[in-house]
Design an enzyme around this catalytic site. Structure first.
Site, PDB file in Angstrom:
ATOM      1  N   ASP A  65      29.837  72.666  16.230  1.00  0.00           N
ATOM      2  CA  ASP A  65      29.345  72.363  14.896  1.00  0.00           C
ATOM      3  C   ASP A  65      28.643  71.005  14.870  1.00  0.00           C
ATOM      4  O   ASP A  65      29.155  70.029  15.441  1.00  0.00           O
ATOM      5  CB  ASP A  65      30.552  72.343  13.939  1.00  0.00           C
ATOM      6  CG  ASP A  65      30.146  72.294  12.483  1.00  0.00           C
ATOM      7  OD1 ASP A  65      29.567  73.275  11.995  1.00  0.00           O
ATOM      8  OD2 ASP A  65      30.412  71.262  11.820  1.00  0.00           O
TER       9      ASP A  65
ATOM     10  N   GLU B 183      35.982  73.873  34.861  1.00  0.00           N
ATOM     11  CA  GLU B 183      37.311  74.041  35.479  1.00  0.00           C
ATOM     12  C   GLU B 183      37.713  75.512  35.482  1.00  0.00           C
ATOM     13  O   GLU B 183      38.673  75.898  36.130  1.00  0.00           O
ATOM     14  CB  GLU B 183      38.381  73.266  34.677  1.00  0.00           C
ATOM     15  CG  GLU B 183      38.283  71.762  34.796  1.00  0.00           C
ATOM     16  CD  GLU B 183      39.139  71.045  33.745  1.00  0.00           C
ATOM     17  OE1 GLU B 183      39.920  71.705  33.019  1.00  0.00           O
ATOM     18  OE2 GLU B 183      38.993  69.812  33.642  1.00  0.00           O
TER      19      GLU B 183
HETATM   20  C1  NOJ Z   1      27.544  73.390   9.921  1.00  0.00           C
HETATM   21  C2  NOJ Z   1      28.294  74.615   9.516  1.00  0.00           C
HETATM   22  O1  NOJ Z   1      27.581  75.751   9.946  1.00  0.00           O
HETATM   23  C3  NOJ Z   1      28.446  74.544   8.025  1.00  0.00           C
HETATM   24  O2  NOJ Z   1      28.971  75.736   7.514  1.00  0.00           O
HETATM   25  C4  NOJ Z   1      29.315  73.379   7.689  1.00  0.00           C
HETATM   26  O3  NOJ Z   1      29.371  73.246   6.286  1.00  0.00           O
HETATM   27  C5  NOJ Z   1      28.759  72.078   8.273  1.00  0.00           C
HETATM   28  N1  NOJ Z   1      28.353  72.228   9.627  1.00  0.00           N
HETATM   29  C6  NOJ Z   1      29.810  70.998   8.245  1.00  0.00           C
HETATM   30  O4  NOJ Z   1      30.846  71.283   9.136  1.00  0.00           O
END
Ligand code: NOJ
Length: 557
Positions: free
Chosen positions: A214, A264
């Site tokens: 993310d 790993e």
């Molecule tokens: C990107 C994610 O896809 C989204 O859903 C989220 O709100 C933001 N990152 C923050 O984590």
């Protein structure tokens, strides 16, 4: 309902399985509810493994399933090494991954390293320990400006609206690039880095095959200089690597360490970066020494248009070759208006919505799904044509749950049903992302259209019935059966990662050839075009085997 395909043998041990895989994204709280509480869960996913296998995908990407108060749909994680009790237990997770693997499907899980939730043990400790403590140093706490430090340290906005700083009772402020319930971690702190290595091993040891990272470009921050004005935060205009909290070069040191952990394992674990960076900077995230693959959201941000599709495809294939990765393709996910809807709106409306990554179909969403008028059938027709084109491209395709049913965005969710923080932080000015997260319809009727035995945590519209799995299952002309046929054929036809354009049908047609004689032709124009012989699949019926109608893709082999 449907019979699983025979298990693909080599994908489970092939270290390159990800290069041309089709990955199906599950937003777990909206997929299938086994517990009858209106919230999708892990046992629900396990109960649908046959459905997933019969689609013909290679892997599942699971959006966060960790304990969370859902301030941001699960992207506010309380505990990275556990399962939200509402979704199940670690034993349920083991059962689910066992069932996926037995069906020949890989599992990718979401890792959210930029921020924890404000209920995470570390953040509670940080609040209790006070300014200057080691506990606060896991996050980004600063004193405020102005008399009594009453103003935030900088005027930076959060992605979800409002300030990116929140004040705590002792007067300090902490940074949160997203919701205030998502405090940003301090990645200069070795303890933070080590803890994520532990988390990666925790899931890899449980058999997880890969990770989706993310906002991979945000982890490293450099606050050694005074905070710049918000006007100086534009990634497009800043010299590369100079942004105080986005796409800094040092972030790749983190991923080099992660790569050692991935290696790993046998086969090595994979990763794909969600990195909203300048196209020329994406390759570094995708390098074999780093995460190995990165999302490109270029198609997702493009109109249904031959010239722009061609430019994007050519550019991304060149870039992927340079990085050593394969390209990724995606039209829909849990953050954007579904592509069937985007393509069913007049072009001007979708173009007027280029205000940011989550903004397509913006005007339509703001109107509650009424204006401009959505052409439901055209949207599905174009979405299917685009998906077929995408599934013929070299690289990996990411599908989002429900797109295989031709689902549209739910544009008329009532305000009291909304869950997305963008809706609340903008005081209802933004509608947010709930419309693509409405629980899936499995049956034509019944409570929550077969999602579970009770209701659904977001209200489902009546039109979900005819778009349910049950309704589409036996209809040979359904979007579901198109996806199944396309994915089965793709497995047979897929060869090397090359693509050759064939310029024979004019500017509004995209025609390309893959190794082994597989061809894909998409007609973006208003008139039918002549088709070569050998059609094996088309996204809409052909009136006559010799002509490709508008808004249609055909595969030739
Ligand atoms: C990107 C994610 O896809 C989204 O859903 C989220 O709100 C933001 N990152 C923050 O984590």
């Amino acid at each position: 309902m449907s019979t699983p395909l025979s298990t693909p043998i080599d994908i489970m041990s092939d270290p390159n399985w990800w290069r041309q895989a089709v990955v199906y994204q599950i937003y777990p709280r909206s997929f299938a509810d086994s517990g009858g509480d209106g919230i999708g869960d892990l046992k629900g996913i396990t109960s649908r493994v046959n459905y997933l296998a019969s689609l013909g995908i290679d892997a599942v990407w699971l959006s966060p399933f960790y304990p969370s108060a859902l301030a941001d749909g699960g992207y506010d994680v309380d505990d990275y090494r556990n399962v939200d009790p509402k979704l199940g237990t670690l034993a349920d997770f083991d059962e689910m991954i066992g069932a996926l693997h037995a069906a020949g499907l890989k599992l990718i899980v979401d890792i959210v390293p930029n921020h924890t939730s404000n209920r995470h043990e570390w953040f509670r400790q940080a609040l209790a320990a006070g300014p200057g403590s080691a506990e606060r140093n896991r996050y980004i706490f600063r004193d405020g400006k102005g008399p009594g430090g009453a103003e935030p340290p900088s005027e930076w906005p959060s992605y979800f609206g409002g300030s990116s700083w929140e004040r705590v009772p002792d007067g300090q402020w902490y940074l949160h690039l997203f919701a205030k319930e998502q405090p940003d971690l301090n990645w200069d702190n070795r303890e933070v880095r080590d803890d994520f290595l532990t988390t990666l091993r925790f899931w890899a040891d449980r058999g997880v095959d890969g990770f989706r990272i993310d906002v991979a470009h945000h982890l490293v921050k450099d606050f050694s200089r005074p905070f710049p004005d918000r006007s100086a935060l534009d990634l497009e205009t800043l010299e590369h690597g100079q942004h105080p909290f986005a796409d800094r070069d040092e972030v790749h040191d983190i991923y080099a360490e992660w790569r050692q952990v991935f290696n790993e394992y046998d086969p090595p674990r994979t990763a794909v970066a969600e990195a909203w960076v300048h196209a020329s900077r994406r390759a570094r995230y995708a390098s074999p020494q780093g995460l190995g693959q990165a999302f490109n959201f270029d198609l997702l941000q493009s109109d249904f248009d031959a010239a722009s599709f061609r430019r994007i495809i050519t550019h991304n294939l060149t870039e992927a070759r340079q990085s050593g990765a394969s390209s990724t393709w995606v039209f829909s996910n849990h953050d954007v208006v579904r592509h069937a809807t985007r393509y069913g709106l007049p072009k001007a409306a979708s173009l007027a919505s280029t205000g940011g990554e989550f903004q397509s179909g913006h005007a339509w969403l703001l109107s509650g799904g009424t204006s401009p008028e959505l052409d439901v059938e055209l949207g599905i027709r174009r979405a299917n044509a685009a998906t077929l084109l995408m599934l013929a491209l070299p690289g990996s395709g990411y599908l989002y749950q429900g797109e295989e049913l031709g689902l549209h965005e739910v544009g008329d969710l009532p305000a009291d049903a909304m869950q997305d923080p963008t809706f609340f932080r903008s005081h209802g000015v933004e509608k947010g992302r709930d419309g693509c997260r409405v629980p899936l319809p499995w049956t034509i009727d019944g409570p929550s259209f077969g999602f579970g035995s009770a209701g659904a945590h977001l209200p489902q519209p009546a039109w979900f019935g005819p778009r349910s799995v049950q309704a589409e299952d036996d209809d040979p002309s359904s979007t579901l059966n198109l996806y199944r046929r396309a994915l089965a054929l793709r497995r047979k036809l897929q060869g090397g990662e090359a693509l050759e354009w064939v310029d024979d049908l004019g500017d509004t047609v995209l025609h390309f050839r893959r190794p082994g004689g597989w061809e894909s032709i998409t007609n973006f124009g208003a008139e039918p075009v002549p088709l070569p012989p050998g059609v094996v699949l088309s996204s809409s019926p052909l009136n006559d085997e010799t002509e490709l109608p508008p808004d249609t893709t055909a595969w030739i082999s």
